[in-house]
Design an enzyme around this catalytic site. Structure first.
Site, PDB file in Angstrom:
ATOM      1  N   LYS A  54       0.811  -1.214   0.000  1.00 50.47           N
ATOM      2  CA  LYS A  54       0.000   0.000   0.000  1.00 50.47           C
ATOM      3  C   LYS A  54       0.843   1.263   0.000  1.00 50.47           C
ATOM      4  O   LYS A  54       0.460   2.275  -0.589  1.00 50.47           O
ATOM      5  CB  LYS A  54      -0.948  -0.006   1.194  1.00 50.47           C
ATOM      6  CG  LYS A  54      -2.033  -1.073   1.097  1.00 50.47           C
ATOM      7  CD  LYS A  54      -3.003  -0.997   2.273  1.00 50.47           C
ATOM      8  CE  LYS A  54      -4.102  -2.040   2.134  1.00 50.47           C
ATOM      9  NZ  LYS A  54      -5.065  -1.973   3.258  1.00 50.47           N
ATOM     10  N   LYS A  67      -7.303 -11.914  -6.352  1.00 49.84           N
ATOM     11  CA  LYS A  67      -8.537 -12.187  -5.638  1.00 49.84           C
ATOM     12  C   LYS A  67      -9.591 -11.127  -5.960  1.00 49.84           C
ATOM     13  O   LYS A  67      -9.274 -10.010  -6.382  1.00 49.84           O
ATOM     14  CB  LYS A  67      -8.289 -12.242  -4.126  1.00 49.84           C
ATOM     15  CG  LYS A  67      -7.918 -10.926  -3.481  1.00 49.84           C
ATOM     16  CD  LYS A  67      -7.751 -11.107  -1.981  1.00 49.84           C
ATOM     17  CE  LYS A  67      -7.473  -9.762  -1.300  1.00 49.84           C
ATOM     18  NZ  LYS A  67      -7.351  -9.904   0.159  1.00 49.84           N
ATOM     19  N   LYS A 100     -13.150  -5.221  -3.777  1.00 46.43           N
ATOM     20  CA  LYS A 100     -14.083  -4.086  -3.868  1.00 46.43           C
ATOM     21  C   LYS A 100     -13.536  -2.999  -4.783  1.00 46.43           C
ATOM     22  O   LYS A 100     -14.302  -2.299  -5.446  1.00 46.43           O
ATOM     23  CB  LYS A 100     -14.298  -3.467  -2.479  1.00 46.43           C
ATOM     24  CG  LYS A 100     -14.982  -4.330  -1.451  1.00 46.43           C
ATOM     25  CD  LYS A 100     -15.055  -3.559  -0.133  1.00 46.43           C
ATOM     26  CE  LYS A 100     -15.620  -4.400   0.994  1.00 46.43           C
ATOM     27  NZ  LYS A 100     -15.641  -3.652   2.269  1.00 46.43           N
TER      28      LYS A 100
END
Length: 359
Positions: free
Chosen positions: A146, A225, A228
């Site tokens: 991140k 995967k 959202k």
């Protein structure tokens, strides 16, 4: 009163000295007899998707029937490690509450609450920050990934410690986790040990409740995967999608040029992802599904799986929409949950403050 079967088994393990809840010896005895308690959290950022449901929320519903003490937190403090629009965040918290209830989380069996409404989360987080080294946090993969996308705030760097505080604040003994969360739970376990070694035995060492469902992959890129935040609109099936949207997404799902249904995640990841979804929806093993699907072409199989998903998610979507219109009820659920959580948290945090020397 007889204990539920799952809790009775856990209680028996605790009495016999489950090593996962602390080291052996008389000093650890006080930790090992802690009441079995489950804690987990979910961020209020976007509607949960099919992977969230099959990998976590479905098991959350089952856990509330197996344990007498279960807490599910909407972790809004974690959500602001990346920029959030305040009005959107307020609505997202209510939407996530509605979604949890629509999935079957029962506020009479589980404590559903908003993390920021229990101040002890942040306060315990600070104490645990002071027991955690920077090199330990730098090794966590989420920070590496991140922080490469932006400058990376201090909050983003230390949020795993806040996660540890979330869990330890309630003396939680069990935490449902996926494969990608194991390292964060290990940090929580290490943090509990560090506190216990520094100030005396207090926190149980929480153990992982690993899900049995296989990881659900993106419908457009099965190498990653389901997420959202995936920019491809057809990649993710949201719990709020209409039946038409769901069918379209499965019809456009990436597979390959072989029409037969087989399970080989390495060589046929797209078809294998469909089989994994089928397995998670029905509880059938992948071998049974492949055997039952002989003679069905991949295109047909996509629609078959889509129909299963539509059947499962339609009542959830309809209940979600109904609950969205009852804001008063949603706020009452959160307020009641926060009150329950505060009662548990205040007692634990008061003891922590005395042990550290604040009181």
């Amino acid at each position: 009163m007889a204990l539920p079967m799952a809790r009775r088994a856990v209680f028996c393990r605790l009495k016999s000295g489950n090593r996962g809840l602390g080291s052996s010896g008389p000093r650890a005895a006080r930790i090992q007899i802690a009441e079995p308690r489950v804690f987990s959290g979910i961020q209020p950022t976007g509607a949960p998707h099919l992977g969230n449901y099959l990998g976590a929320l479905q098991s959350w519903v089952q856990l509330q029937n197996g344990y007498s003490s279960v807490l599910y937190s909407i972790v809004d403090l974690h959500s602001i490690t990346v920029p959030q629009d305040p009005e959107t965040l307020r609505q997202s918290i209510l939407n996530m509450t509605a979604c949890l209830l629509a999935c079957g989380i029962n506020p009479d069996r589980s404590c559903i609450f908003q993390q920021s409404q229990v101040a002890e989360h942040a306060e315990l987080g600070w104490i645990l920050n002071c027991l955690t080294s920077m090199p330990r946090l730098m090794h966590l993969p989420q920070w590496k990934i991140k922080s490469q996308k932006n400058e990376g705030s201090v909050g983003l760097f230390t949020y795993p410690v806040l996660q540890a505080a979330d869990i330890l604040l309630y003396k939680s003994t069990h935490v449902p986790v996926g494969d990608d969360q194991v390292q964060h739970l290990e940090l929580t376990q290490d943090t509990a040990r560090k506190f216990n070694n520094t100030y005396g035995d207090f926190f149980p060492i929480p153990v992982a409740l690993m899900g049995t469902s296989k990881k659900i992959r993106s419908l457009r890129d099965p190498s990653v995967k389901m997420s959202k935040s995936d920019p491809q609109k057809l990649a993710t099936v949201h719990l709020t999608d209409t039946p038409e949207d769901i069918v379209l997404k499965f019809r456009k799902a990436v597979t390959d040029f072989t029409s037969e249904v087989t399970y080989d995640p390495v060589l046929r990841p797209g078809v294998s992802n469909l089989v994994s979804i089928h397995s998670a929806m029905t509880g059938l093993g992948t071998e049974d599904i492949v055997r039952q699907s002989r003679g069905i072409e991949t295109a047909q199989y996509k629609l078959l799986v889509a129909e299963m998903v539509v059947e499962k998610l339609t009542p959830i979507r309809e209940e979600f929409q109904r609950l969205q219109g009852d804001v008063g009820y949603l706020k009452n659920v959160l307020n009641s949950g926060a009150q329950q959580a505060r009662e548990l948290a205040s007692s634990v945090y008061d003891d922590v403050c005395k042990m550290v020397g604040f009181r």
